[in-house]
Design a protein around this motif. Structure first.
Motif, PDB file in Angstrom:
ATOM      1  N   ILE A 523       0.858  -1.183   0.000  1.00  0.00           N
ATOM      2  CA  ILE A 523       0.000   0.000   0.000  1.00  0.00           C
ATOM      3  C   ILE A 523       0.895   1.234   0.000  1.00  0.00           C
ATOM      4  O   ILE A 523       1.721   1.411   0.901  1.00  0.00           O
ATOM      5  N   CYS A 524       0.728   2.064  -1.032  1.00  0.00           N
ATOM      6  CA  CYS A 524       1.545   3.279  -1.169  1.00  0.00           C
ATOM      7  C   CYS A 524       0.624   4.501  -1.143  1.00  0.00           C
ATOM      8  O   CYS A 524      -0.512   4.446  -1.634  1.00  0.00           O
ATOM      9  N   GLY A 525       1.147   5.584  -0.586  1.00  0.00           N
ATOM     10  CA  GLY A 525       0.334   6.786  -0.421  1.00  0.00           C
ATOM     11  C   GLY A 525       0.105   7.558  -1.708  1.00  0.00           C
ATOM     12  O   GLY A 525      -0.845   8.312  -1.815  1.00  0.00           O
ATOM     13  N   ASN A 526       0.970   7.368  -2.696  1.00  0.00           N
ATOM     14  CA  ASN A 526       0.808   8.081  -3.964  1.00  0.00           C
ATOM     15  C   ASN A 526       1.525   7.322  -5.068  1.00  0.00           C
ATOM     16  O   ASN A 526       2.269   6.363  -4.816  1.00  0.00           O
ATOM     17  N   GLU A 527       1.316   7.776  -6.276  1.00  0.00           N
ATOM     18  CA  GLU A 527       1.854   7.046  -7.421  1.00  0.00           C
ATOM     19  C   GLU A 527       3.366   7.145  -7.496  1.00  0.00           C
ATOM     20  O   GLU A 527       4.037   6.206  -7.922  1.00  0.00           O
ATOM     21  N   ASN A 528       3.910   8.279  -7.085  1.00  0.00           N
ATOM     22  CA  ASN A 528       5.370   8.413  -7.119  1.00  0.00           C
ATOM     23  C   ASN A 528       6.051   7.401  -6.204  1.00  0.00           C
ATOM     24  O   ASN A 528       7.029   6.748  -6.583  1.00  0.00           O
ATOM     25  N   SER A 529       5.533   7.264  -4.987  1.00  0.00           N
ATOM     26  CA  SER A 529       6.077   6.286  -4.040  1.00  0.00           C
ATOM     27  C   SER A 529       5.970   4.883  -4.611  1.00  0.00           C
ATOM     28  O   SER A 529       6.903   4.081  -4.520  1.00  0.00           O
ATOM     29  N   TYR A 530       4.796   4.597  -5.188  1.00  0.00           N
ATOM     30  CA  TYR A 530       4.591   3.270  -5.776  1.00  0.00           C
ATOM     31  C   TYR A 530       5.581   3.009  -6.898  1.00  0.00           C
ATOM     32  O   TYR A 530       6.205   1.935  -6.955  1.00  0.00           O
ATOM     33  N   THR A 531       5.744   3.965  -7.791  1.00  0.00           N
ATOM     34  CA  THR A 531       6.627   3.769  -8.953  1.00  0.00           C
ATOM     35  C   THR A 531       8.056   3.479  -8.509  1.00  0.00           C
ATOM     36  O   THR A 531       8.709   2.559  -9.022  1.00  0.00           O
ATOM     37  N   TYR A 532       8.517   4.255  -7.559  1.00  0.00           N
ATOM     38  CA  TYR A 532       9.884   4.066  -7.083  1.00  0.00           C
ATOM     39  C   TYR A 532      10.038   2.709  -6.400  1.00  0.00           C
ATOM     40  O   TYR A 532      11.004   1.976  -6.621  1.00  0.00           O
ATOM     41  N   TRP A 533       9.066   2.366  -5.563  1.00  0.00           N
ATOM     42  CA  TRP A 533       9.058   1.066  -4.855  1.00  0.00           C
ATOM     43  C   TRP A 533       9.029  -0.086  -5.855  1.00  0.00           C
ATOM     44  O   TRP A 533       9.788  -1.047  -5.743  1.00  0.00           O
ATOM     45  N   ARG A 534       8.153   0.006  -6.822  1.00  0.00           N
ATOM     46  CA  ARG A 534       8.026  -1.043  -7.833  1.00  0.00           C
ATOM     47  C   ARG A 534       9.314  -1.206  -8.623  1.00  0.00           C
ATOM     48  O   ARG A 534       9.787  -2.334  -8.830  1.00  0.00           O
ATOM     49  N   ASP A 535       9.888  -0.081  -9.051  1.00  0.00           N
ATOM     50  CA  ASP A 535      11.101  -0.145  -9.870  1.00  0.00           C
ATOM     51  C   ASP A 535      12.275  -0.707  -9.074  1.00  0.00           C
ATOM     52  O   ASP A 535      13.094  -1.457  -9.609  1.00  0.00           O
ATOM     53  N   LEU A 536      12.379  -0.326  -7.806  1.00  0.00           N
ATOM     54  CA  LEU A 536      13.461  -0.865  -6.969  1.00  0.00           C
ATOM     55  C   LEU A 536      13.351  -2.383  -6.856  1.00  0.00           C
ATOM     56  O   LEU A 536      14.336  -3.113  -6.991  1.00  0.00           O
ATOM     57  N   ILE A 537      12.146  -2.869  -6.602  1.00  0.00           N
ATOM     58  CA  ILE A 537      11.947  -4.317  -6.443  1.00  0.00           C
ATOM     59  C   ILE A 537      12.192  -5.041  -7.757  1.00  0.00           C
ATOM     60  O   ILE A 537      12.823  -6.097  -7.789  1.00  0.00           O
ATOM     61  N   GLU A 538      11.716  -4.442  -8.826  1.00  0.00           N
ATOM     62  CA  GLU A 538      11.915  -5.078 -10.140  1.00  0.00           C
ATOM     63  C   GLU A 538      13.393  -5.130 -10.496  1.00  0.00           C
ATOM     64  O   GLU A 538      13.885  -6.136 -11.013  1.00  0.00           O
ATOM     65  N   ALA A 539      14.117  -4.060 -10.191  1.00  0.00           N
ATOM     66  CA  ALA A 539      15.542  -4.013 -10.525  1.00  0.00           C
ATOM     67  C   ALA A 539      16.354  -4.986  -9.684  1.00  0.00           C
ATOM     68  O   ALA A 539      17.275  -5.647 -10.183  1.00  0.00           O
ATOM     69  N   ARG A 540      16.015  -5.092  -8.403  1.00  0.00           N
ATOM     70  CA  ARG A 540      16.828  -5.905  -7.502  1.00  0.00           C
ATOM     71  C   ARG A 540      16.422  -7.369  -7.477  1.00  0.00           C
ATOM     72  O   ARG A 540      17.259  -8.259  -7.376  1.00  0.00           O
TER      73      ARG A 540
END
Length: 1518
Positions: A523-540
C-alpha cells in the motif's frame, strides 16, 4: 543559485534551463529538447526536429545514428548527439554505483501548495530538482538558501528579504515557485543538499513575513501579495537513523494565479520595516509611495533579477505582461485536475480479504503489517488498522512510540517487542507463548527506539539489525506459528523509501520465506512512491509487484474502504452491564483480558453472520456459539431449547450462590460427554448477560494467576464502588480435574484480597462445566447439577418440534448427527448405523482414512483432542492458496467429513482445528474399525507416533504432542472405585487387551518420538517392571528418565519402585521355601538400595514442595510416595526375615526378631544364644553386614507412620473433593500398618486383663503396644477416630490403658508427658463417640489435667498437640471456671505458640493443603461444646460446600454452633469472648468474606485447626 544556464555560441545565457528527471527513461519530449539545447556544440534546430518527431526518453535510449539522418539532422550534429547520449548513460550508471551517491540519496521536494502532506526530508539527501527559472508556469521553480551561519538576530530579516525578492520575481514572471531555507548549494554543499535550520519560534516567521509584505509591496498590491505568498511551511528534517534532527527546511510557496494577479506588475521597495512602521504612524507615506529604492524582479534562469537596471528590457517585459498573464491562464486551465476513475478500491477489498469481500469472514486468519515512518496528518486515515487482526507490526520508525503509528495504538492492547525476542533460543511454542502471538498484537521496533536500542541509519541498518529482522520474518513464516497461506503481509509505505531501505530488505526476506508475492500486499500513499518502490523491487529481485499494489487511493479512501468490509457488529462499540445501566468496554481493555471471551449485552447485534451455516455446524455437532442464541431470539425463529435443568440453575442455584458471602463461589454442571452440558452452560450465560458480567475462559492451560487478575479487572472495570459492581459469571469448560478448578478459585480469592475488592456477596461466580466421571445420574445439590444422556418427556417434545423446523429449512438434516444423537437418547442402534454407513469402504491405506482413524482415536482417549487444519491440509496434500477459493479441508476427508466439525484451539498460538463431532461416534468408530476392517488401536497409535509430518514444523504441533502424550501417560483415578486397575493409561490398557504384546511396540515408538521426555521413559520403566518383569530394562529406562529430569520426585521414585518390585518378584518365586543365606544377602542389599532410593525421593519431594509454596502458583501437594515406599520395603524385609531359620521356627524366635528390629537386641547376642549357631553362621554373617539397617527398621517405620498420620489427619485439600490418589495411599498405609502391628504390637486387651502375673512395667509395655496397635499412641491417631468407624468400646479400652500407664509411671519417665496429652485427647474423642461411658473422665477433671500440663516444661515435639487442645478447651466461657480460670487469660499466647509449632512442623509440606477443622465451637458447655465435622454432616441433608458457605446457612447447623462476634483487623478478626479483658486473634478460613473497612463488626462461627482458630460463615453485623 544553480550552476548556470546553457550558453549559446555568443555566450548569452539561455532562459530555458530546467532540472531533468534523474532517469532518462522518464523524460518526455520537452525534456529531450531541453537536453539538446544544453549541448553547446549542437544547433538549436536539432532540438526542434527531435521535439517534432516526439522523441522522449525511451526513444532517445534506443535512437540510432541512421534515425537522426533520416529525420534531417546533419552528419556532424547527429554524431555528437549519439556520442553525448552514450556518455550520459555511462555517467548515470557510475553515479548510481558511486559511494557519494549512496550516501546522498535523492528525494522529491515537498508537494507544492500543500501544508499537511505526510512528508519529511532526510538530512544530507539531495532534492532531485535544481534551481530554475520559469518552466511551464505551473511546475514550480526553486531557489535554495543554506541558511546556516546566520546570526539569530538576523535570521528573520534574511528570511523575509529573500522571500520577498523571490516572491516578486515569481509574481511578475507568473510562475509558481518555492524558496527553500536550509537547503545547500555548491561549492560548499551538493546542489539541493538538505541541511535543515534550527527554528525556535515558528510563529515569529509567519508573523514577520506578513508584516514585511505590508511594507515591501505597493499598498494597492498588498492583498494580492498575501494571496500569492503562502505562509511558511516547516518541514521536519530526519537524521539518517530516521529520528528527528530538531531542524526544519523552511519553505514558502508562491502561486501567482491569473484570477489574483490579472495583468498587474509588482514592484517592491527596499524600505526598512522599523523605519516604515515609525513613519507610517506619522502619516509620512503617501498612498503608493514608500521611502527607499523601487525594485522590479523577474525569474531569470536560476536567479531573481531586477529589470529596472535595464530600462529597455523592463519596458518590453511590461508591454508583454498581458500576453504572459494569458499564458498563465491557459497553463492553469491545462493543468486542471482530472478525476481519474480507479478500480483499486475493489482490488483492495479483494486482496485484503482473500476474495471473501468481508473482513468478518476473511480467508486470512492473521495479518502482519510492515511499515515505516508515519506523519501526524496520516493518523486519522489509518484508523482501519486498529480493528485489523494484526498478529505483528514490524515498525521501522524509531520514534513511533512518541509520535508515530505505535502511539496511535494506545487505545489498543499491544505488546512491544525487540527483534531479538524472536530469536529461537528455546522451543518455538515457548517463544510464541511469551510473545502472546495471535492473542495480542506484537509490535516489533525494527530500528531501535525502545529499551535504549540505538537506531541505525539506512546504510548501516542491514549490517547492524538485518539479521535480527530475518529472525522475526523467519519465525512469523513458520508453519507452526501462522497457518500456511492464511496470513497476509501488508507493506504500508507511509513515507518514501531509499535505494537500500530496510523496508526493501525486509520485503526480500518475506519474498524468500513465502516463495512468492501471493501473500504480500503493498500500500503506497501516492503514485510516485509506488513507482519508485516497484522499480526498486523489479531491478533488484526481478519481480513485478504491480498486481499486488494499491497506490491510486488516498489513505483516507483506503481507510473508508477497509472499514466498510467489517459488519456493523464488529465496528460498533461493545457494552458491559453496570449497576445502573451499560458501561463501555473499550477495545484496549478487552484486548488486555486475553484469557477471557467476554459476552457483552449487545453481543451479535448488527452482525451479518450466515445463519444457515452457523446453525448447520451446531446441529452437526459443532460447539454452540453466541450467534445460535441470538438467531433463536429473532422474530419468526423457534426459541432455543431450554433443558430441564436450565430453570433450576437460573432460578434456584444462581440466587443461592448470590446469597453467599465468599468473594468467589462455584457451582458445577457435571455432564456426560456430548449431552449438551456446555450448551446449557452457555445458554445460562446468554440469558444472564444483563445481570452479570459474563465471560468464558478461553484456554485451560494459561497461568491461573493471570486469569484471576483479568477476572477481577473485568469485575472492577468502571465499577470501583461496591454498589455499582455486578458479579462476574465465569464459565470454565472441560477442565481435566477439580484441582485445577480449585486452584483458579483460590487465585481469584487471593486477587480480590490483593486489590481490596470486598463485598457482602460473591463477586465472582464460577460455572464449572465438567465431564462426569460416571454416566450414572446423580442427584442435584445446591451447587451441582448432572446432565445425562436421557431426555425427559418435556425435552423430547422440544426436540421433536425443533426437528420439524430443521427439516423444513435444511435438505441435509439427516447428517445433523450431534442433534440426532441427543434426540435419540444416545441410541446405540442409531450411532452404530451412522458409523457403519459412513465408514463403508474404509481403507487404511488411503490418507483421508488414516486421518479419520487418528482423529477418532484421539477423541476417544483424550477428551479435548483435535488436529489442526494445517496438519490435515499438509498430510492430505491439499493445494492451499492465499485466497478464499482455496480447497477446504473438509473436501479432503470426502464422506468422512460428516463425522467432523471445526473448532478454534487456544494453544501457544490460536489456530483452526477439526475434531470428531461426538464422543460416542469416536468410540463406535474405533469398534467398527477393529471389528470390520481389522484396524486395531495399536496400529492407529503406531501410525500416529511414526508419521513424522504430524510433528514437523506445523501449526497445532504443540497441542497434538501434548494430546498424544496424555493419551499414553494419563491414568484414570476414581474416588468411587479405588480397586480399579489404573497402572497404565486407558489407551495402553485397551491396546494390551485388544492386541496383547503390541502395547510394548507402541511404548517403544513413543520413546523414540518423545526421546527427551522423562515421563515417557518413566512409563517404559513402569511397563517393564510391572508387566514384563524385566527389571534390567526397567532400570535402564528409569536411569534415562532421571538423566532427563533429575530433580523430580516422581521420576526419582520410579528408580526406587524398580528395585522394590524386583525384590518382591525375587522373594515371591520361593515364597514356600526358607530363604538361603546367599539369597538373604541379595535381598537385603536390594532392600537397602531401595530404601536409599526412597530416601532420595523424600528429599527431592521436600525441596519441591518448598519451592512451590514460595512461588504460590503451583498448588501440587507434597509427594508421599517416598515415605510409603520406605514403609513397603520395611514390610518386605520383615517378610524375608520371617522366612529364615534364625527367626522363623517358633514364637520365641519371632519375638527375638521384634527385639532386633526394635534395636533392643544385637545380632551377635542372638547368635550367642542360638543352639544352632554353627548351622546358622552364614545367616548371622550376612545379618551382621546390615545390622544398622535392621536395628533402625521399626523406628523408621514408626517415624513414617506418624508423619503420614499427621499429614493426612491435620491437612486437607482447600476444597471438599476427595483425592482418589490420597485415598489409595491411605489404604496402602493402613495395610502396611496392620502387618507392622502384627509383629511389634502383639498385646491385646484380653491378654492384659487375664494375665495378672505380669509385672506392672511389663503391663505398661503391653498397654503401650495395645495403644500403638490401635494407632492411639499419637494425637493424630486419636483424632482420626472422630472420622473413622472406631467403636466406643475400643475408645474406652484406649482410655483405660492410658489411665493405667499414667498411674504406673512417674512424671519423669519418658513418654509420661506425651501420654498425658494423649489421655486428654482420648477422653475428648470418647466424649464424642460414647458420651455416656463410665470410663470418661469429668470435663473439669480433664481441664485441670490440661492446666497442670501447661504449667510443666513442654517438650518441643508435644507443643503442637498440647497448645491445640489448650486453645480448644480454654476458649472462654461465661463461667470462668469452665474454661480454665486464669489460664484462659493466656489464650492469645497459646494461639501464638500453636501457630508457631504448626509452621515449624507442617509448613514444609503445606503446599496445596490447609489445616482441617477438628472441632467447632458449640453453644453448650463442657464436652458438649465441641462439635465434630461428623455432627455437622448429619445436619446437612445434601453435601454442601464449606467453600461456598452454604452449610453455615443451614438452620440445624446454626442451632448447634455458637455465634461469635469480632472486629476486622489487618490480620483477620479480633474475636470478642465472654471475658471482657480477652480478645483473640482469629483467622478466616477463607479471607474473602471479610467485608467492609478495618474496624467493621462481624459475626462468625469458630473452628479449631492445628493452625489456630478460624472464622467460618462470616457475616457483617448490622
Amino acid at each position: 543559485m544553480a550552476e548556470g544556464g546553457s550558453l549559446q555560441s555568443n555566450g548569452k545565457e539561455m532562459p530555458h534551463s530546467s532540472e531533468l528527471p534523474a532517469e532518462i527513461k522518464n523524460w518526455d519530449k520537452n525534456h529531450v529538447r531541453e537536453w539538446i539545447l544544453r549541448l553547446t556544440d549542437v544547433e538549436d534546430e536539432c532540438a526542434q526536429i527531435l521535439f517534432d518527431q516526439h522523441i522522449n526518453g525511451h526513444s532517445l535510449l534506443i535512437l540510432k545514428y541512421s534515425h537522426l539522418i533520416d529525420a534531417g539532422i546533419k552528419l556532424g550534429p547527429a554524431t555528437l548527439i549519439i556520442h553525448r547520449r552514450d556518455e550520459l548513460v555511462k555517467l548515470k550508471a557510475q553515479q548510481l554505483s558511486s559511494p557519494e551517491n549512496r550516501s546522498s540519496k535523492s528525494c522529491k521536494p515537498y508537494p507544492f501548495n500543500q501544508f499537511h502532506a505526510a512528508y519529511r526530508y532526510k538530512e544530507n539527501s539531495v532534492l532531485d530538482v535544481t534551481e530554475t527559472g520559469a518552466l511551464d508556469l505551473i511546475e514550480p521553480c526553486h531557489e535554495y538558501k543554506a541558511f546556516i551561519n546566520v546570526p539569530t538576530e538576523e535570521m528573520l530579516n534574511k528570511f523575509t528579504d529573500e522571500v520577498i525578492r523571490f516572491a516578486a520575481a515569481c509574481m511578475n514572471s507568473r510562475t509558481n515557485g518555492t524558496i527553500h531555507f536550509g537547503v545547500g548549494d555548491k561549492p560548499n554543499f551538493s546542489h539541493g543538499q538538505i541541511l535543515g535550520a534550527s527554528v525556535k519560534d515558528r510563529e515569529a516567521f509567519v508573523k514577520e513575513l506578513a508584516e514585511v509584505i505590508d511594507c515591501k509591496f505597493e499598498y494597492k498590491h498588498i492583498d494580492v501579495a498575501k494571496k500569492c505568498i503562502k505562509p511558511p511551511r516547516f518541514v521536519e528534517v530526519l537524521l539518517a537513523d530516521m529520528t528527528f534532527s530538531g531542524k526544519y527546511v523552511i519553505e514558502v510557496d508562491i502561486e501567482p494565479s491569473f484570477i489574483v494577479c490579472k495583468d498587474n506588475v509588482f514592484y517592491i521597495y527596499s524600505v526598512d520595516k522599523k523605519e516604515y512602521k515609525k513613519r507610517s504612524k506619522g502619516n509620512e507615506f503617501k498612498t503608493d509611495e514608500k521611502a527607499g529604492g523601487k525594485l522590479f524582479y523577474i525569474r531569470d534562469s536560476s536567479s531573481s533579477r531586477n529589470l529596472l537596471a535595464q530600462n529597455k528590457e523592463f519596458c518590453k517585459f511590461v508591454e508583454n505582461i498581458v500576453h504572459l498573464s494569458q499564458m498563465r491562464k491557459e497553463a492553469e486551465e491545462k493543468h486542471l485536475t482530472v478525476v481519474k476513475e480507479s478500480v483499486q478500491g475493489s482490488m483492495l477489498c479483494e486482496m485484503i480479504t482473500g476474495g471473501s469481500l468481508s473482513l468478518d469472514k476473511s480467508h486470512f486468519e492473521q495479518y502482519v503489517l510492515v511499515t515505516n515512518k508515519s506523519h501526524p496528518v496520516q493518523k486519522e486515515s489509518l484508523a482501519f488498522l486498529l480493528d485489523m487482526n494484526l498478529t505483528a507490526v514490524l515498525d521501522f520508525d524509531p520514534e513511533s512510540a512518541e509520535t508515530g503509528l505505535n502511539k496511535s495504538f494506545e487505545e489498543r492492547n499491544i505488546n512491544v517487542h525487540l527483534p531479538s525476542q524472536y530469536k529461537i533460543t528455546e522451543a518455538v511454542e515457548e517463544i510464541a507463548s511469551k510473545l502472546k502471538l495471535t492473542r495480542t498484537t506484537s509490535w516489533v521496533f525494527c530500528n531501535g527506539g525502545i529499551n535504549e536500542e540505538t537506531p541505525s541509519d539506512v546504510d548501516n541498518w542491514l549490517t547492524e539489525k538485518g539479521s535480527s529482522i530475518r529472525d522475526v520474518v523467519s519465525f512469523l513464516c513458520r508453519k507452526d506459528v501462522l497457518p500456511c497461506k492464511k496470513f497476509l503481509i501488508i507493506f504500508m509505505l507511509l513515507s518514501d523509501v531509499a535505494d537500500s531501505d530496510p523496508m526493501l530488505e525486509t520485503f526480500s526476506m518475506f519474498l524468500q520465506e513465502l516463495k512468492g508475492i501471493d501473500q504480500i500486499l503493498c500500500i503506497c500513499g501516492n503514485e510516485n512512491s509506488y513507482t519508485y518502490w516497484r522499480d526498486l523491487i523489479e531491478a533488484r529481485y526481478h519481480v513485478d509487484i504491480s498486481s499486488r499494489c494499491i497506490y491510486e487511493l488516498s489513505f483516507a479512501e483506503m481507510n473508508g474502504t477497509v472499514l466498510s468490509l467489517w459488519s456493523e457488529n464488529r465496528k460498533s462499540s461493545r457494552f458491559l452491564p453496570g449497576g445502573g445501566g451499560k458501561v463501555l468496554l473499550p477495545k484496549k481493555v478487552e484486548g488486555s483480558l486475553g484469557t477471557l471471551s467476554i459476552l457483552c449485552v449487545n453481543q451479535c447485534e448488527g452482525g451479518n453472520e450466515d445463519k444457515l451455516q452457523l446453525e448447520e455446524s451446531f446441529y452437526k455437532g459443532g460447539k454452540v456459539s453466541w450467534w445460535n442464541f441470538y438467531f433463536s431470539e429473532q422474530p419468526g425463529s423457534v426459541p432455543f431449547i431450554k433443558r430441564d435443568k436450565f430453570e433450576h440453575i437460573t432460578k434456584t442455584i444462581i440466587p443461592v450462590m448470590c446469597s453467599l458471602s465468599q468473594a468467589c463461589v462455584r457451582f458445577n454442571i457435571l455432564h456426560t460427554p456430548g449431552c449438551g452440558g456446555t450448551t446449557l452452560a452457555m445458554h445460562v450465560l446468554w440469558t444472564l448477560k444483563e445481570k452479570f458480567r459474563c465471560a468464558v475462559l478461553k484456554d485451560r492451560t494459561v497461568d491461573v494467576s493471570e486469569v484471576a487478575q483479568q477476572v477481577v479487572t473485568l469485575l472492577t472495570h468502571e465499577a470501583t464502588e461496591q454498589q455499582s459492581r455486578l458479579p462476574v459469571l465465569l464459565m470454565i469448560d472441560d477442565f481435566e480435574d477439580t484441582d485445577a478448578v480449585n486452584n483458579l478459585q483460590q487465585q481469584i480469592e487471593e486477587e480480590c484480597l490483593k486489590r481490596n475488592v470486598t463485598s457482602k456477596s460473591p463477586q465472582v461466580i464460577l460455572l464449572n462445566c465438567m465431564r462426569a466421571e460416571s454416566e450414572v445420574p446423580t442427584e442435584s445439590t445446591d451447587d451441582t447439577v448432572f446432565i445425562g444422556n436421557k431426555l425427559s418427556e418435556k425435552e423430547q417434545r422440544l426436540f421433536e418440534n425443533k426437528l420439524e423446523e430443521i427439516e423444513k429449512i435444511y435438505k441435509n438434516a439427516e447428517t445433523f448427527y450431534g442433534f440426532m444423537i441427543l434426540k435419540k437418547d444416545f441410541s446405540l442402534e442409531y450411532i452404530q448405523g451412522v458409523v457403519k454407513n459412513t465408514l463403508k469402504g474404509f481403507n487404511f491405506k488411503h490418507k483421508h482414512a488414516q486421518l479419520i482413524a487418528v482423529l477418532v482415536l484421539l477423541d476417544r482417549y483424550c477428551r479435548t483432542a483435535s488436529l489442526s487444519v494445517s496438519v490435515c491440509e499438509e498430510y492430505l496434500g491439499l493445494l492451499t492458496k492465499a485466497d478464499s477459493k482455496s480447497c477446504k479441508v473438509e473436501d479432503g476427508f470426502g464422506k468422512f467429513s460428516t463425522l467432523l466439525t471445526r473448532c478454534t484451539e487456544q494453544s501457544s498460538v490460536v489456530f483452526e482445528a477439526v475434531r470428531v463431532i461426538h464422543p460416542s461416534m469416536a468410540e463406535h468408530c474405533l469398534e467398527e474399525l477393529s471389528a470390520t476392517f481389522r484396524v486395531s488401536k495399536a496400529q492407529i497409535t503406531d501410525f500416529l507416533l511414526t508419521t513424522d509430518l504430524f510433528y514437523d514444523c506445523i501449526q497445532g504441533k504443540e497441542k497434538l504432542v501434548q494430546d498424544v502424550h496424555n493419551m499414553l501417560v494419563r491414568r484414570n483415578y476414581s474416588a468411587e472405585n479405588l480397586q480399579e486397575d489404573c497402572k497404565f493409561s486407558p489407551l495402553i490398557q485397551a491396546i494390551a487387551k485388544e492386541t496383547p504384546g503390541f502395547e510394548e511396540n507402541v511404548l517403544l515408538n513413543a520413546a523414540k518420538r518423545f526421546a527427551k521426555d522423562a515421563v515417557i521413559s518413566q512409563l517404559l520403566s513402569r511397563y517393564h517392571y510391572l508387566r514384563k518383569k524385566d527389571f534390567r530394562e526397567a532400570k535402564d529406562w528409569a536411569k534415562k528418565a532421571r538423566e532427563i529430569q533429575r530433580d523430580n520426585s516422581y521420576i526419582c521414585d520410579t528408580s526406587a519402585q524398580v528395585i522394590k518390585h524386583e525384590l518382591k518378584d525375587a522373594i515371591s518365586s520361593g515364597r514356600d521355601n526358607p530363604v538361603k543365606p546367599d539369597k538373604l544377602k541379595q535381598y537385603l542389599e536390594m532392600a537397602l538400595s531401595a530404601t536409599e532410593a526412597f530416601k532420595e525421593t523424600q528429599e527431592i519431594a521436600r525441596k519441591e514442595v518448598l519451592v512451590r509454596y514460595q512461588g504460590k502458583k503451583d498448588f501440587s501437594p507434597y509427594n508421599t510416595a517416598g515415605r510409603l515406599g520406605e514403609i513397603q520395603i520395611a514390610i518386605t524385609v520383615i517378610e524375608i526375615l520371617e522366612r529364615i531359620p534364625v527367626f522363623s521356627k517358633d514364637e520365641l524366635r519371632h519375638r527375638i526378631l521384634t527385639q532386633v528390629l526394635s534395636g533392643k537386641m544385637k545380632i551377635q547376642d542372638v547368635a550367642t544364644n542360638d543352639p544352632k549357631k554353627q548351622k546358622h553362621a552364614s545367616y548371622y554373617h550376612f545379618l551382621q553386614e546390615f545390622a544398622d539397617f535392621l536395628y533402625n527398621l521399626k523406628d523408621n517405620m514408626k517415624k513414617h507412620f506418624d508423619f503420614l498420620d499427621n499429614y493426612f489427619v491435620n491437612l486437607g485439600s482447600f476444597y471438599s473433593q476427595k483425592d482418589s490418589r490420597e485415598l489409595r495411599t491411605r489404604q496402602e498405609v493402613a495395610r502396611c500398618f496392620r502387618q507392622y502391628a502384627n509383629l511389634f504390637c502383639s498385646s491385646d486387651a484380653k491378654e492384659l486383663s487375664k494375665n495378672r502375673m505380669l509385672s506392672d512395667m511389663l503391663k505398661v509395655d503391653k498397654a503401650r503396644q495395645y495403644l500403638e496397635k490401635n494407632r492411639a499412641d499419637s494425637y493424630s491417631g486419636l483424632l482420626e477416630c472422630l472420622s473413622s468407624k472406631t467403636s466406643g468400646e475400643n475408645i474406652e479400652q484406649i482410655v483405660r490403658n492410658y489411665s493405667f500407664i499414667l498411674n504406673n509411671t512417674s512424671k519423669k519417665d519418658d513418654g509420661h508427658f506425651k501420654g498425658t496429652v494423649n489421655f486428654i485427647y482420648a477422653n475428648i474423642v470418647l466424649s464424642q463417640i460414647k458420651p455416656e461411658s463410665q470410663s470418661l473422665w469429668a470435663y473439669m477433671k480433664i481441664l485441670n489435667l490440661l492446666c497442670d500440663s501447661l504449667k510443666r516444661p513442654i517438650p518441643l515435639n508435644e507443643s503442637l498437640p498440647l497448645h491445640f487442645i489448650a486453645v480448644v478447651m480454654l476458649w472462654p466461657e461465661s463461667i470462668s471456671v469452665l474454661s480454665g480460670g486464669d489460664l484462659s487469660d493466656k489464650l492469645g499466647s497459646h494461639v501464638s505458640q500453636l501457630r508457631n509449632s504448626f509452621s515449624n512442623e507442617m509448613k514444609p509440606v503445606l503446599n496445596g493443603k490447609r489445616a482441617v477443622v477438628h472441632f467447632y465451637l458449640g453453644k453448650k458447655t463442657g464436652y458438649q461444646r465441641l462439635i465434630t465435622q461428623k455432627e455437622i454432616d448429619k445436619c446437612v441433608e445434601l453435601e454442601q460446600s464449606m467453600q461456598n458457605g452454604n452449610m453455615w446457612k443451614n438452620e440445624k447447623v446454626r442451632s448447634i454452633l455458637r455465634k461469635v462476634t469480632g472486629t476486622v483487623n489487618r490480620c483477620g478478626i479480633v474475636a470478642d469472648t465472654s471475658n471482657d479483658h480477652l480478645k483473640v486473634q482469629v483467622f478466616p478460613m477463607f479471607r474473602s468474606p471479610l467485608c467492609g473497612d478495618l474496624g467493621a463488626k462481624v459475626s462468625f462461627f469458630v473452628g479449631f485447626t492445628m493452625n489456630g482458630p478460624v472464622a467460618l460463615g462470616i457475616q457483617p453485623e448490622s
